[in-house]
Motif scaffolding. Structure first.
Motif, short mmCIF file in Angstrom:
data_model
loop_
_atom_site.label_atom_id
_atom_site.label_comp_id
_atom_site.label_asym_id
_atom_site.label_seq_id
_atom_site.Cartn_x
_atom_site.Cartn_y
_atom_site.Cartn_z
N PHE A 124 3.77 22.25 85.58
CA PHE A 124 2.84 23.19 84.96
C PHE A 124 1.50 23.21 85.69
O PHE A 124 0.96 24.28 86.01
N ILE A 125 0.95 22.03 85.97
CA ILE A 125 -0.38 21.97 86.56
C ILE A 125 -0.36 22.40 88.02
O ILE A 125 -1.26 23.11 88.49
N GLU A 126 0.66 21.99 88.76
CA GLU A 126 0.75 22.44 90.15
C GLU A 126 0.87 23.95 90.21
O GLU A 126 0.30 24.61 91.08
N GLY A 127 1.62 24.50 89.27
CA GLY A 127 1.77 25.95 89.22
C GLY A 127 0.45 26.64 88.94
O GLY A 127 0.14 27.67 89.54
N PHE A 128 -0.36 26.05 88.05
CA PHE A 128 -1.65 26.68 87.76
C PHE A 128 -2.59 26.58 88.96
O PHE A 128 -3.30 27.54 89.27
N HIS A 129 -2.59 25.44 89.62
CA HIS A 129 -3.42 25.33 90.82
C HIS A 129 -3.08 26.43 91.82
O HIS A 129 -3.98 27.10 92.36
N ALA A 130 -1.80 26.63 92.05
CA ALA A 130 -1.38 27.66 93.01
C ALA A 130 -1.77 29.05 92.51
O ALA A 130 -2.20 29.90 93.30
N PHE A 131 -1.62 29.29 91.21
CA PHE A 131 -1.91 30.60 90.64
C PHE A 131 -3.40 30.93 90.75
O PHE A 131 -3.77 32.07 91.01
N TYR A 132 -4.24 29.91 90.60
CA TYR A 132 -5.69 30.14 90.61
C TYR A 132 -6.25 30.24 92.03
O TYR A 132 -7.29 30.85 92.24
N GLY A 133 -5.56 29.61 92.98
CA GLY A 133 -6.07 29.65 94.36
C GLY A 133 -6.17 28.30 95.02
O GLY A 133 -6.78 28.17 96.07
N GLY A 134 -5.55 27.29 94.41
CA GLY A 134 -5.55 25.97 95.02
C GLY A 134 -6.29 24.94 94.20
O GLY A 134 -7.19 25.25 93.42
N ARG A 135 -5.89 23.68 94.40
CA ARG A 135 -6.48 22.57 93.66
C ARG A 135 -8.00 22.50 93.87
O ARG A 135 -8.76 22.28 92.93
N GLU A 136 -8.43 22.67 95.10
CA GLU A 136 -9.86 22.56 95.38
C GLU A 136 -10.65 23.69 94.72
O GLU A 136 -11.78 23.49 94.29
N ALA A 137 -10.05 24.87 94.64
CA ALA A 137 -10.73 25.98 93.99
C ALA A 137 -10.93 25.71 92.50
O ALA A 137 -11.99 26.02 91.93
N VAL A 138 -9.91 25.11 91.87
CA VAL A 138 -10.02 24.77 90.45
C VAL A 138 -11.12 23.74 90.24
O VAL A 138 -11.96 23.86 89.34
N ARG A 139 -11.13 22.72 91.09
CA ARG A 139 -12.13 21.67 90.93
C ARG A 139 -13.54 22.19 91.25
O ARG A 139 -14.49 21.84 90.57
N GLN A 140 -13.62 23.04 92.28
CA GLN A 140 -14.93 23.58 92.64
C GLN A 140 -15.50 24.44 91.53
O GLN A 140 -16.72 24.48 91.33
N TYR A 141 -14.61 25.12 90.78
CA TYR A 141 -15.10 25.89 89.62
C TYR A 141 -15.89 24.98 88.69
O TYR A 141 -17.00 25.31 88.25
N PHE A 142 -15.32 23.80 88.37
CA PHE A 142 -16.01 22.93 87.42
C PHE A 142 -17.26 22.34 88.03
O PHE A 142 -18.29 22.19 87.34
N TYR A 143 -17.22 21.98 89.31
CA TYR A 143 -18.43 21.47 89.95
C TYR A 143 -19.56 22.49 89.86
O TYR A 143 -20.71 22.15 89.58
N ASP A 144 -19.24 23.76 90.13
CA ASP A 144 -20.27 24.80 90.06
C ASP A 144 -20.79 24.97 88.64
O ASP A 144 -21.99 25.17 88.42
#
Length: 246
Positions: A160-180
């Motif tokens: 589930f989580i790997e799929g969401f990372h890919a859907f959103y644009g990658g693991r780093e993009a998801v994490r960078q969203y929260f950092y921002d």
């Protein structure tokens, strides 16, 4: 659009699902609010009610990105053929004797999600009066829970989580969203001095949020703070008639 879950159905059908996903002692004393500690936890800013906002009405970058990531979550659920979900106020248990909150839970469609949640807000006082919410489905493979401290968690099994990372644009993009979000709205997570949470050694809401996700708190450079503390881009325009949002 929604089906309110009766007290009997809640006790016998819904509650076992919730208890299989969410730790009942969710604030401050557990490693994270999910029963399955092997699940990966994603940190999110604010909560699902940000889907009420239209991007073109907002000027703060972190709020615009929050609207976008919550919409992506529900688009992702639909892409996995998850067409109905359970939403409830927390904590997710039978009220103890003398406990003042009533249980509230409903089954809602993932599309159109914004309209459905708005309908719940307008028609169900027990839903509107809650400060935190949990979302899941009967597969018990993922869950979402909001907090009253300005952040939320999305978690699930590896698929589930790997799929969401890919859907959103990658693991780093998801994490960078929260950092921002963290740097632009740092006051949201830093106002609370807990005095120390014994189970996790956290001394603030921010520390606890990062600990629960297993993330190292991001250390910002002066350049990042200057670039992201508060940004006021020109309001975006609503999509032209006949065009859908990405």
């Amino acid at each position: 659009m929604y089906k309110k879950i009766s007290e009997d159905e809640y006790d016998h059908t819904t509650l076992p699902i919730l208890e299989a996903i969410f730790d009942q002692d969710i604030y401050g004393t557990v490693d994270n609010p999910f029963i399955n500690k092997s699940w990966e936890v994603i940190l999110l800013g604010r909560d699902i009610f940000y889907m009420f906002f239209e991007e073109h009405e907002l000027t703060e970058k972190s709020k615009i990105e929050t609207v976008r990531i919550y919409k992506k979550i529900f688009q992702y659920l639909q892409s996995r053929n998850i067409n109905e979900i359970i939403i409830c106020r927390t904590p997710c248990h039978r009220p103890w004797e003398g406990e003042r909150y009533p249980n509230f839970a409903a089954v809602i469609p993932t599309a159109p999600i914004t309209e459905t949640i708005r309908e719940l807000w307008n028609k169900e006082p027990d839903f509107r009066s809650a400060s935190t919410y949990a979302v899941c489905d009967e597969t018990k493979r993922w869950g979402y829970i909001s907090t009253h401290d300005g952040f939320s968690w999305l978690a699930g099994d590896a698929d589930f989580i790997e799929g969401f990372h890919a859907f959103y644009g990658g693991r780093e993009a998801v994490r960078q969203y929260f950092y921002d979000f963290d740097v632009s709205g740092a006051w949201i997570l830093s106002y609370d001095e807990t005095g120390g949470v014994p189970a996790v050694g956290a001394n603030s809401t921010r520390e606890y949020a990062y600990y629960c996700a297993g993330w190292e708190p991001h250390i910002y450079t002066e350049q990042e703070i200057e670039a992201n503390t508060i940004e006021y881009p020109e309001p975006t325009q609503p999509p032209a008639s006949g065009q859908s949002e990405s």
